[in-house]
Write a protein that holds these residues in place. Structure first.
Motif, PDB file in Angstrom:
ATOM      1  N   PHE A 197      86.116  22.978  89.700  1.00  0.00           N
ATOM      2  CA  PHE A 197      84.940  22.071  90.150  1.00  0.00           C
ATOM      3  C   PHE A 197      84.639  21.189  88.936  1.00  0.00           C
ATOM      4  CE2 PHE A 197      81.958  24.494  87.250  1.00  0.00           C
ATOM      5  CZ  PHE A 197      82.820  25.394  86.967  1.00  0.00           C
ATOM      6  N   ILE A 198      83.362  20.347  88.945  1.00  0.00           N
ATOM      7  CA  ILE A 198      83.201  19.249  87.868  1.00  0.00           C
ATOM      8  C   ILE A 198      81.826  19.545  87.493  1.00  0.00           C
ATOM      9  CG2 ILE A 198      83.105  16.812  87.776  1.00  0.00           C
ATOM     10  CD1 ILE A 198      84.827  16.210  90.030  1.00  0.00           C
ATOM     11  N   GLU A 199      81.768  19.295  86.264  1.00  0.00           N
ATOM     12  CA  GLU A 199      80.344  19.384  85.430  1.00  0.00           C
ATOM     13  C   GLU A 199      80.458  18.119  84.777  1.00  0.00           C
ATOM     14  OE1 GLU A 199      79.729  24.123  84.615  1.00  0.00           O
ATOM     15  OE2 GLU A 199      80.047  22.775  82.741  1.00  0.00           O
ATOM     16  N   LYS A 200      79.113  17.987  84.080  1.00  0.00           N
ATOM     17  CA  LYS A 200      78.672  16.865  83.367  1.00  0.00           C
ATOM     18  C   LYS A 200      79.422  17.438  81.936  1.00  0.00           C
ATOM     19  CE  LYS A 200      76.748  13.524  81.100  1.00  0.00           C
ATOM     20  NZ  LYS A 200      77.111  12.107  81.262  1.00  0.00           N
ATOM     21  N   TYR A 201      80.108  16.655  81.254  1.00  0.00           N
ATOM     22  CA  TYR A 201      80.412  16.968  79.763  1.00  0.00           C
ATOM     23  C   TYR A 201      79.509  16.727  78.878  1.00  0.00           C
ATOM     24  CZ  TYR A 201      83.483  17.454  75.724  1.00  0.00           C
ATOM     25  OH  TYR A 201      83.852  17.790  74.671  1.00  0.00           O
ATOM     26  N   ILE A 202      78.784  17.893  78.198  1.00  0.00           N
ATOM     27  CA  ILE A 202      77.813  17.666  77.261  1.00  0.00           C
ATOM     28  C   ILE A 202      78.655  17.344  76.001  1.00  0.00           C
ATOM     29  CG2 ILE A 202      75.804  18.933  76.265  1.00  0.00           C
ATOM     30  CD1 ILE A 202      75.663  18.896  79.207  1.00  0.00           C
ATOM     31  N   THR A 203      78.239  16.457  75.554  1.00  0.00           N
ATOM     32  CA  THR A 203      79.002  15.704  74.291  1.00  0.00           C
ATOM     33  C   THR A 203      78.825  16.241  73.042  1.00  0.00           C
ATOM     34  OG1 THR A 203      77.339  13.942  74.325  1.00  0.00           O
ATOM     35  CG2 THR A 203      79.452  13.275  75.180  1.00  0.00           C
ATOM     36  N   SER A 204      77.725  16.667  72.634  1.00  0.00           N
ATOM     37  CA  SER A 204      77.431  17.381  71.431  1.00  0.00           C
ATOM     38  C   SER A 204      76.872  18.880  71.655  1.00  0.00           C
ATOM     39  CB  SER A 204      76.698  16.537  70.567  1.00  0.00           C
ATOM     40  OG  SER A 204      76.610  16.991  69.015  1.00  0.00           O
ATOM     41  N   PRO A 205      77.189  19.785  72.196  1.00  0.00           N
ATOM     42  CA  PRO A 205      76.549  21.086  72.469  1.00  0.00           C
ATOM     43  C   PRO A 205      76.779  22.044  71.497  1.00  0.00           C
ATOM     44  CG  PRO A 205      78.808  20.963  73.739  1.00  0.00           C
ATOM     45  CD  PRO A 205      78.851  19.788  72.743  1.00  0.00           C
ATOM     46  N   ARG A 206      75.840  23.148  71.823  1.00  0.00           N
ATOM     47  CA  ARG A 206      76.038  24.121  70.675  1.00  0.00           C
ATOM     48  C   ARG A 206      76.152  25.350  71.800  1.00  0.00           C
ATOM     49  NH1 ARG A 206      73.184  23.135  65.319  1.00  0.00           N
ATOM     50  NH2 ARG A 206      73.512  25.223  64.610  1.00  0.00           N
ATOM     51  N   HIS A 207      77.170  26.138  71.526  1.00  0.00           N
ATOM     52  CA  HIS A 207      77.404  27.417  72.362  1.00  0.00           C
ATOM     53  C   HIS A 207      76.288  28.642  71.923  1.00  0.00           C
ATOM     54  CE1 HIS A 207      79.961  30.319  74.703  1.00  0.00           C
ATOM     55  NE2 HIS A 207      79.002  31.193  74.003  1.00  0.00           N
ATOM     56  N   ILE A 208      75.489  28.932  72.703  1.00  0.00           N
ATOM     57  CA  ILE A 208      74.344  29.890  72.441  1.00  0.00           C
ATOM     58  C   ILE A 208      74.246  30.883  73.680  1.00  0.00           C
ATOM     59  CG2 ILE A 208      72.167  30.353  71.884  1.00  0.00           C
ATOM     60  CD1 ILE A 208      72.640  28.168  69.874  1.00  0.00           C
ATOM     61  N   GLU A 209      74.530  32.003  73.122  1.00  0.00           N
ATOM     62  CA  GLU A 209      74.882  33.169  74.414  1.00  0.00           C
ATOM     63  C   GLU A 209      73.596  34.345  73.963  1.00  0.00           C
ATOM     64  OE1 GLU A 209      78.949  34.122  73.725  1.00  0.00           O
ATOM     65  OE2 GLU A 209      78.240  35.893  72.452  1.00  0.00           O
ATOM     66  N   ILE A 210      73.179  34.689  74.995  1.00  0.00           N
ATOM     67  CA  ILE A 210      72.136  35.882  74.932  1.00  0.00           C
ATOM     68  C   ILE A 210      72.683  37.210  75.339  1.00  0.00           C
ATOM     69  CG2 ILE A 210      69.628  36.660  75.767  1.00  0.00           C
ATOM     70  CD1 ILE A 210      69.446  33.984  74.383  1.00  0.00           C
ATOM     71  N   GLN A 211      72.420  38.177  74.542  1.00  0.00           N
ATOM     72  CA  GLN A 211      72.907  39.625  74.780  1.00  0.00           C
ATOM     73  C   GLN A 211      71.661  40.262  75.680  1.00  0.00           C
ATOM     74  OE1 GLN A 211      75.636  41.567  73.749  1.00  0.00           O
ATOM     75  NE2 GLN A 211      74.839  42.823  75.089  1.00  0.00           N
ATOM     76  N   VAL A 212      72.148  41.035  76.760  1.00  0.00           N
ATOM     77  CA  VAL A 212      71.122  41.752  77.509  1.00  0.00           C
ATOM     78  C   VAL A 212      71.630  43.043  77.726  1.00  0.00           C
ATOM     79  CG1 VAL A 212      70.581  39.510  78.729  1.00  0.00           C
ATOM     80  CG2 VAL A 212      72.251  41.049  79.847  1.00  0.00           C
ATOM     81  N   LEU A 213      70.694  43.800  77.998  1.00  0.00           N
ATOM     82  CA  LEU A 213      71.046  45.413  78.295  1.00  0.00           C
ATOM     83  C   LEU A 213      70.124  45.552  79.546  1.00  0.00           C
ATOM     84  CD1 LEU A 213      70.546  47.181  74.926  1.00  0.00           C
ATOM     85  CD2 LEU A 213      72.639  46.999  76.299  1.00  0.00           C
ATOM     86  N   VAL A 221      66.273  43.825  79.164  1.00  0.00           N
ATOM     87  CA  VAL A 221      65.872  43.243  78.165  1.00  0.00           C
ATOM     88  C   VAL A 221      66.796  42.468  77.401  1.00  0.00           C
ATOM     89  CG1 VAL A 221      64.318  45.288  77.580  1.00  0.00           C
ATOM     90  CG2 VAL A 221      66.736  45.166  76.496  1.00  0.00           C
ATOM     91  N   HIS A 222      66.478  41.618  76.777  1.00  0.00           N
ATOM     92  CA  HIS A 222      67.536  40.913  75.844  1.00  0.00           C
ATOM     93  C   HIS A 222      67.572  40.984  74.404  1.00  0.00           C
ATOM     94  CE1 HIS A 222      64.991  37.676  73.820  1.00  0.00           C
ATOM     95  NE2 HIS A 222      64.282  37.719  75.126  1.00  0.00           N
ATOM     96  N   LEU A 223      68.448  40.931  73.914  1.00  0.00           N
ATOM     97  CA  LEU A 223      68.509  41.224  72.389  1.00  0.00           C
ATOM     98  C   LEU A 223      68.900  39.903  71.375  1.00  0.00           C
ATOM     99  CD1 LEU A 223      69.546  44.113  73.783  1.00  0.00           C
ATOM    100  CD2 LEU A 223      69.669  44.688  71.504  1.00  0.00           C
ATOM    101  N   PHE A 224      68.147  38.739  71.883  1.00  0.00           N
ATOM    102  CA  PHE A 224      68.275  37.694  71.102  1.00  0.00           C
ATOM    103  C   PHE A 224      69.673  36.850  71.389  1.00  0.00           C
ATOM    104  CE2 PHE A 224      65.453  40.766  69.012  1.00  0.00           C
ATOM    105  CZ  PHE A 224      64.305  40.334  69.329  1.00  0.00           C
ATOM    106  N   GLU A 225      69.800  35.694  70.465  1.00  0.00           N
ATOM    107  CA  GLU A 225      70.929  35.031  70.598  1.00  0.00           C
ATOM    108  C   GLU A 225      72.072  35.420  69.481  1.00  0.00           C
ATOM    109  OE1 GLU A 225      68.210  34.173  69.293  1.00  0.00           O
ATOM    110  OE2 GLU A 225      68.677  32.600  67.572  1.00  0.00           O
TER     111      GLU A 225
END
Ligand code: ADP
Length: 491
Positions: A197-213, A221-225
Motif C-alpha cells: 500500500f502507499i503512505e505519505k513519506y514523513i520526511t523528518s519523523p521520530r519513532h515514538i511507541e507506547i507500551q500498553v498493558l 493502561v499505558h506505560l508511557f513512551e
C-alpha cells in the motif's frame, strides 16, 4: 500457572525465566543443537532439545514446542519476541492443546499482523493515521494517481512487513513503477504476501511507541513512551524512555490513542503501539506489535513495573493491580543493542568466538544477555549479543553512565556495535535531543568511530587507575602482613 516453557533462546529466554523464578514458577527451556550449553538452558529448571540449529527446524516448529510443553507438564508458554511470538497459528495450537499462551488472543495477533487490517480495525476510533490508502494496490497507473494525490515523496509498504523489510521510498512519479515492483517482490520473498500500500513519506519523523498493558477484565493502561528514532535501515539500535520531545499533553494524547488501539482489537497482555511524530509534533499510528519488545527494559526502568511479571499475571487471569493514575515516570533510561557486527565495515556480521567477555557492573547498569566468555556466536540467529541499559535521575546522567558502561564492557574475538554506541552517546545532536530517524544515515561514519575509540581508551585508562587506587586503599590495613611475607621471602 506452575511451570512455563519459554519458546525462545538467548537473552529474552533468560529474561523471562528470571521473572518466572522470582514468582516461584518453574521454567522449561527449549534448545537447538547449537544452543545445548547456553545460559538459558543452564538457568532453566528443565531443558528439552527440539532439533537442529536452523530455526526452521527447531525454534519455529510449532509441534515440537508444544510436544516439549506437554512432555514436561508445562501449563503456560511464553514466546519471547521474534520466532513464533506473533504467529497466530502458534497461539491457536497452544489453546487447542489446553495450554495458556502468555500473549494476546489469536484475533489481535491476526489483525495487527497485517498493517492493512490494523488500519481497518482502528479506523473508527479516531486515531490519527499517516495520509495514504488503507487497501492493497496492484495497478501501477492507479498507484500513480494515488501517489500524486498524497504528494511526493511517498512510501510503498508491505502489508505483512516487519523488520523494516518491504519498504520503498518514492521521490517522484518516474520512479514509482520500478520501486513498486521491487517492494512487491521483496514482500513476496520475505513474507510470502505481495500486498503493498502507499503512505505519505514523513520526511523528518521520530519513532515514538507506547507500551500498553491490558488484562482480561477490560482494563487497559499505558506505560508511557519509548523513543526509538536511532535506527539503521529502519531498525532500532538505541532506545530511550521517556522521549526528550514529548510534552505532558502530547504524552497523554498519544497514551490515550494507544489505549484506544488496544481496545480496537480487544487486546490482552503487553503490547506496543508505534507512532511517527513529524517535525510539527503531529503523531500518526504506524502499527501495533503484539508481543514483548526488545526495548522493553527502558520502560521497566522508568516505571518500576516488571513487564514479564505482568504478562504472566494477565495470562493467569489476574486483574491489573494498578490504574493509569498510579503510574508515573521516574528518571530516564537508555538502551544500546550490542550486536556482533562491525561498525567500521558497513555493520557486516562479525561471527566468531567471545574470547573475552566482561560485562560492565554497577548501580543503575543493567545487562540483558545470553552469552558467557568462551562461547561462539552462532550464525543461525539474530546477531544481538546483549542489551546494555543504563538509568539515571536525568537524561544527562543516563547518557553519562552509558558512556562509562560502554568503556567498561570488554568484548574480544568479534567486532561489536559498542563503538557505534559510544559515537551516538557523544554526538551533540543526540545529547541535545535534536534528531530524527535519519540520524545514523546523516551522521555516522567509520572515521568518527576510530576517533572515539581513542577517547574510549582514555576513559578506560582513567577507570583502571581509579579501580587500582580503590584496591590499594582496601588493601591498606593488611600492609604489615605483606611486609611479613616480604620478609620471609627475603630470608
Ligand atoms: P516494520 O514493521 O518493518 O518495522 P514500521 O511500519 O514499524 O515497519 O516502520 C519502521 C520504520 O520505518 C519507522 O520507525 C520509520 O523509521 C520508518 N517509516 C515507516 N513508515 C514511515 C513513513 N510513512 N514515513 C517515514 N518513515 C516511515
Amino acid at each position: 500457572m506452575k511451570k512455563i516453557l519459554i519458546a525462545n533462546r538467548g537473552e529474552i529466554a533468560l529474561r523471562v525465566m528470571k521473572s518466572a523464578k522470582k514468582m516461584g514458577i518453574k521454567t522449561v527451556a527449549v534448545y537447538s543443537d547449537a544452543d545445548r550449553h547456553t545460559p538459558h538452558v543452564l538457568f532453566a529448571d528443565e531443558a528439552i532439545a527440539i532439533g537442529p540449529a536452523p530455526s526452521s527446524s527447531s525454534y519455529l516448529v510449532i509441534d515440537k514446542v508444544i510436544e516439549a510443553a506437554k512432555q514436561t507438564g508445562s501449563d503456560g508458554i511464553h514466546p519471547g519476541y521474534g520466532f513464533l511470538s506473533e504467529n497466530a497459528a502458534f497461539a491457536r495450537a497452544i489453546d487447542k492443546a489446553g495450554l495458556t499462551f502468555i500473549g494476546p488472543n489469536v484475533h489481535a495477533i491476526e489483525v495487527m499482523g497485517s498493517k492493512l487490517a490494523a488500519k481497518e480495525a482502528v479506523k473508527s476510533y479516531d486515531i490519527p493515521m499517516v495520509p495514504g490508502i488503507d487497501e492493497a494496490i496492484e495497478d501501477v497507473d492507479e498507484a500513480k494517481k494515488i501517489a500524486q494525490n498524497i504528494g511526493f515523496p511517498v512510501l510503498i509498504k508491505a502489508s505483512a512487513g516487519g523488520g523494516g523489510k518491504g519498504m520503498r521510498i518514492v521521490q517522484n512519479i518516474e520512479e514509482l513503477p520500478e520501486q513498486m515492483e521491487r517492494a512487491i517482490s521483496e514482500a513476496v520473498s520475505a513474507f510470502g504476501d505481495g500486498s503493498v500500500f502507499i503512505e505519505k513519506y514523513i520526511t523528518s519523523p521520530r519513532h515514538i511507541e507506547i507500551q500498553v498493558l491490558a488484562d482480561k477484565h477490560g482494563n487497559v493502561v499505558h506505560l508511557f513512551e519509548r523513543e526509538c528514532s536511532i535506527q539503521r535501515r529502519h531498525q532500532k539500535v538505541i532506545e530511550e524512555a521517556p522521549s526528550s520531545v514529548l510534552t505532558p499533553e502530547l504524552r497523554e494524547a498519544m497514551g490515550e490513542a494507544a489505549v484506544k488501539v488496544a481496545k480496537a482489537c480487544n487486546y490482552v497482555g503487553a503490547g506496543t503501539v508505534e507512532f511517527l511524530l513529524d517535525s510539527q509534533k503531529n503523531f500518526y499510528f504506524l502499527e501495533m506489535n503484539t508481543r514483548l519488545q526488545v526495548e522493553h527494559p527502558v520502560t521497566e526502568m522508568i516505571s518500576s513495573v516488571d513487564l514479564v511479571e505482568q504478562q504472566i499475571r494477565i495470562a493467569r487471569g489476574e486483574k491489573l493491580s494498578f490504574q493509569q493514575s498510579d503510574l508515573h515516570i521516574k528518571g530516564h533510561a537508555m538502551e544500546l543493542r550490542v550486536y556482533a557486527e562491525d561498525p567500521l565495515n558497513g555493520f557486516l556480521p562479525s561471527i566468531g568466538n567471545l574470547s573475552v567477555y566482561q560485562r560492565p557492573v554497577g548501580e543503575n547498569i543493567r545487562v540483558d544477555d545470553g552469552y558467557e566468555e568462551g562461547m561462539d556466536i552462532p550464525i543461525y540467529y539474530d546477531p544481538m549479543i546483549a542489551k546494555l541499559i543504563t538509568y539515571g535521575n536525568s537524561r544527562e546522567l543516563a547518557i553519562e553512565l552509558m558512556k562509562k558502561a560502554i568503556a567498561q564492557y570488554k568484548i574480544e574475538g568479534i567486532e561489536t556495535t559498542l563503538p557505534f554506541g559510544a559515537f551516538v552517546f557523544r554526538h551533540n545532536d543526540f545529547v541535545s535531543g535534536n534528531f530524527d530517524t535519519h540520524f545514523v544515515k546523516n551522521n555516522f561514519s567509520a572515521a568518527y568511530v576510530e576517533q572515539n575509540q581513542a577517547e574510549d581508551r582514555k576513559i578506560a585508562a582513567v577507570f583502571a587507575v581509579k579501580k587500582y587506587l580503590e584496591t590499594i586503599k582496601k588493601l591498606a590495613p593488611i600492609k604489615h602482613q605483606s611486609s611479613i611475607w616480604t620478609k620471609s621471602r627475603n630470608q
